[in-house]
Design a protein around this motif. Sequence first.
Motif, short mmCIF file in Angstrom:
data_model
loop_
_atom_site.label_atom_id
_atom_site.label_comp_id
_atom_site.label_asym_id
_atom_site.label_seq_id
_atom_site.Cartn_x
_atom_site.Cartn_y
_atom_site.Cartn_z
N LYS A 9 0.86 -1.19 0.00
CA LYS A 9 0.00 0.00 0.00
C LYS A 9 0.89 1.23 0.00
N ASN A 10 0.72 2.04 -1.05
CA ASN A 10 1.48 3.29 -1.16
C ASN A 10 0.51 4.46 -1.11
N TYR A 11 0.99 5.59 -0.59
CA TYR A 11 0.20 6.82 -0.61
C TYR A 11 0.95 7.89 -1.39
N GLN A 12 0.19 8.74 -2.06
CA GLN A 12 0.79 9.86 -2.80
C GLN A 12 1.03 11.03 -1.85
N GLN A 13 2.24 11.53 -1.80
CA GLN A 13 2.52 12.78 -1.10
C GLN A 13 3.15 13.71 -2.11
N ASP A 56 5.68 8.78 -4.15
CA ASP A 56 4.95 7.57 -3.75
C ASP A 56 5.55 7.09 -2.43
N VAL A 99 3.71 2.32 2.53
CA VAL A 99 3.29 2.17 3.94
C VAL A 99 3.28 0.70 4.33
N GLY A 126 2.13 1.29 10.43
CA GLY A 126 1.30 0.85 9.30
C GLY A 126 0.08 0.05 9.74
N THR A 165 -3.32 1.55 8.60
CA THR A 165 -3.49 1.32 7.16
C THR A 165 -3.93 -0.12 6.91
N ASN A 205 -7.50 -0.56 7.91
CA ASN A 205 -8.41 0.01 6.90
C ASN A 205 -8.60 -0.92 5.71
N ASP A 247 -10.54 0.64 2.42
CA ASP A 247 -9.54 1.06 1.44
C ASP A 247 -9.10 -0.19 0.67
N THR A 296 -2.61 -1.21 -2.95
CA THR A 296 -2.02 -0.75 -4.22
C THR A 296 -1.78 -1.96 -5.11
#
Length: 228
Positions: free
Chosen positions: A10-14, A18, A21, A44, A47, A50, A56, A59
Amino acid sequence: MILEMKHIYKNYQQGKMDVPVLKDVNFSMEEGEYVAIMGPSGSGKTTLMNLIGCLDKPTSGSFLLDGMDVSKCSENEMSDMRLHKLGFVFQSFHLLAKQSAIENVMMPLNYAGVPKKKRREIAFAALERVGLAERVDFLPNQLSGGQMQRVAIARAIVNSPKLLLADEPTGALDSKSGQQVMELFQKLNEEGVTVLMITHDSEIAEHAKRIVLIRDGVLREKEVPANE
């Protein structure tokens, strides 16, 4: 197998970056198990919760919940999974202040389309199961923290979920109330409820029958001493 995760990332965009997490998480649970996922803040675990809670999607990787591939589910299907397959218990209870204990517990039954007469009966049985038969018409502000958490647990089990998810369930409680809540989870598990608990507290995690550690998005089983 009630839950099976294979090679979950699981990755998040900041901004343009990329941020990974969860990294190659492999995790499974059998029906009837009682598992704690333990890790510090920022490890993590939220996450992961979730994803398991169908709030959620990963990825990449595959995640089966009660035989359904969650990564391929639509938003509506995920909503159905949350309603029928999962029960949630949070640190801060999330009770509606103006609704009595039994009205709070009846809410998921309402969403599930259970007839009104039947709702109260089922909700009362759930409150009885958590030791609150005498408090069904009390408002949350008339209950102690431990009692509020027990109402929340009754609400979480009222639809007979396949999996009960508890996120830091004793985080807002004093130690005595926390102990009572942990005893209740143990009792429910003995009655056949599958429990997955997320915590940072090793003492709380020890109540589970199996502990999985998470750190920096990587999951590993806790080693059990050879003499146990």
